[in-house]
Design a protein around this motif. Structure first.
Motif, PDB file in Angstrom:
ATOM      1  N   ARG A 174       0.831  -1.212   0.000  1.00 57.72           N
ATOM      2  CA  ARG A 174       0.000   0.000   0.000  1.00 57.72           C
ATOM      3  C   ARG A 174       0.864   1.259   0.000  1.00 57.72           C
ATOM      4  N   LEU A 175       1.959   1.217   0.732  1.00 57.82           N
ATOM      5  CA  LEU A 175       2.834   2.389   0.803  1.00 57.82           C
ATOM      6  C   LEU A 175       3.631   2.592  -0.485  1.00 57.82           C
ATOM      7  N   TYR A 176       3.968   1.502  -1.194  1.00 62.95           N
ATOM      8  CA  TYR A 176       4.677   1.621  -2.470  1.00 62.95           C
ATOM      9  C   TYR A 176       3.818   2.343  -3.501  1.00 62.95           C
ATOM     10  N   ARG A 177       2.505   2.203  -3.400  1.00 60.16           N
ATOM     11  CA  ARG A 177       1.598   2.792  -4.392  1.00 60.16           C
ATOM     12  C   ARG A 177       1.391   4.292  -4.218  1.00 60.16           C
ATOM     13  N   ILE A 178       1.743   4.833  -3.067  1.00 61.87           N
ATOM     14  CA  ILE A 178       1.567   6.268  -2.828  1.00 61.87           C
ATOM     15  C   ILE A 178       2.800   6.989  -3.373  1.00 61.87           C
ATOM     16  N   ARG A 179       2.609   7.699  -4.452  1.00 61.22           N
ATOM     17  CA  ARG A 179       3.729   8.308  -5.187  1.00 61.22           C
ATOM     18  C   ARG A 179       4.657   9.162  -4.312  1.00 61.22           C
ATOM     19  N   PRO A 180       4.149  10.060  -3.458  1.00 63.70           N
ATOM     20  CA  PRO A 180       5.065  10.867  -2.641  1.00 63.70           C
ATOM     21  C   PRO A 180       5.889  10.048  -1.630  1.00 63.70           C
ATOM     22  N   LEU A 181       5.439   8.848  -1.300  1.00 62.95           N
ATOM     23  CA  LEU A 181       6.158   8.009  -0.327  1.00 62.95           C
ATOM     24  C   LEU A 181       7.205   7.102  -0.967  1.00 62.95           C
ATOM     25  N   ARG A 182       7.263   7.047  -2.289  1.00 62.51           N
ATOM     26  CA  ARG A 182       8.196   6.127  -2.949  1.00 62.51           C
ATOM     27  C   ARG A 182       9.655   6.327  -2.549  1.00 62.51           C
ATOM     28  N   PRO A 183      10.160   7.556  -2.468  1.00 60.60           N
ATOM     29  CA  PRO A 183      11.562   7.702  -2.013  1.00 60.60           C
ATOM     30  C   PRO A 183      11.759   7.210  -0.575  1.00 60.60           C
ATOM     31  N   LEU A 184      10.788   7.462   0.280  1.00 63.61           N
ATOM     32  CA  LEU A 184      10.860   6.995   1.667  1.00 63.61           C
ATOM     33  C   LEU A 184      10.816   5.461   1.712  1.00 63.61           C
ATOM     34  N   MET A 185       9.962   4.851   0.904  1.00 61.92           N
ATOM     35  CA  MET A 185       9.871   3.394   0.872  1.00 61.92           C
ATOM     36  C   MET A 185      11.144   2.770   0.304  1.00 61.92           C
ATOM     37  N   TRP A 186      11.765   3.431  -0.671  1.00 58.67           N
ATOM     38  CA  TRP A 186      13.035   2.942  -1.211  1.00 58.67           C
ATOM     39  C   TRP A 186      14.067   2.863  -0.084  1.00 58.67           C
ATOM     40  N   LEU A 187      14.127   3.906   0.745  1.00 50.40           N
ATOM     41  CA  LEU A 187      15.054   3.945   1.871  1.00 50.40           C
ATOM     42  C   LEU A 187      14.650   2.932   2.950  1.00 50.40           C
TER      43      LEU A 187
END
Length: 164
Positions: free
Chosen positions: A58-71
């Protein structure tokens, strides 16, 4: 995958874990408050990594959170990174049971080159080519071992033994 497998380990795993010995020393030295914070953080991460709920999807799908999820997926274990460690067959393109070991800090897998990040989950879980064993064998191996199966003899050999 589910949180039911978080503590499904061999007894000797706990006896030989340096983190458990270190935790005991920290508490003995008066650092119990530090240990309690660590324990809560560790439990949250390992329960989350073994969860059957794909909260990271679910968090991967939220575009603004993608850099945070990558980290995040390179720092702590997530359901997609850690489930690859528990997959049944490496042929599925996701399973990586010779890596993705970290159950708290996935960073160690990234650092030592044992990480595989696919953001997918295996379809099946388990251990390839493992025959069923008793609970005693699982908990107390190598002290408790399964008996080796008796080699099957050909009927002609048995008849020869009986006659001889």
């Amino acid at each position: 995958m589910s949180i039911r497998i978080v503590y499904r380990n061999n007894s000797f795993y706990y006896l030989l874990m340096p983190g458990l010995w270190l935790s005991g020393m920290l508490i003995h030295m008066g650092l119990a408050p530090v240990y309690y914070v660590y324990l809560i953080l560790k439990m949250c991460v390992i329960f989350g990594a073994h969860s059957s709920v794909p909260w990271d999807d679910r968090l991967y799908r939220i575009r603004p959170l993608r850099p945070l999820m990558w980290l995040l997926e390179r720092t702590i274990s997530t359901p997609s990174t850690h489930s690859a460690h528990h997959g049944l067959s490496a042929d599925d393109g996701v399973t990586h049971y010779k890596g993705n070991y970290g159950n708290l800090l996935f960073f160690w897998d990234v650092l030592f080159g044992t990480a595989k990040i696919t953001r997918r989950r295996p379809e099946r879980y388990g251990i390839e080519h493992l025959r069923p064993v008793s609970w005693q064998h699982e908990l107390f191996w190598p002290v408790v071992r399964e008996r080796a199966p008796e080699p099957e003899t050909a009927p002609a050999e048995e008849a020869g033994k009986a006659a001889g």
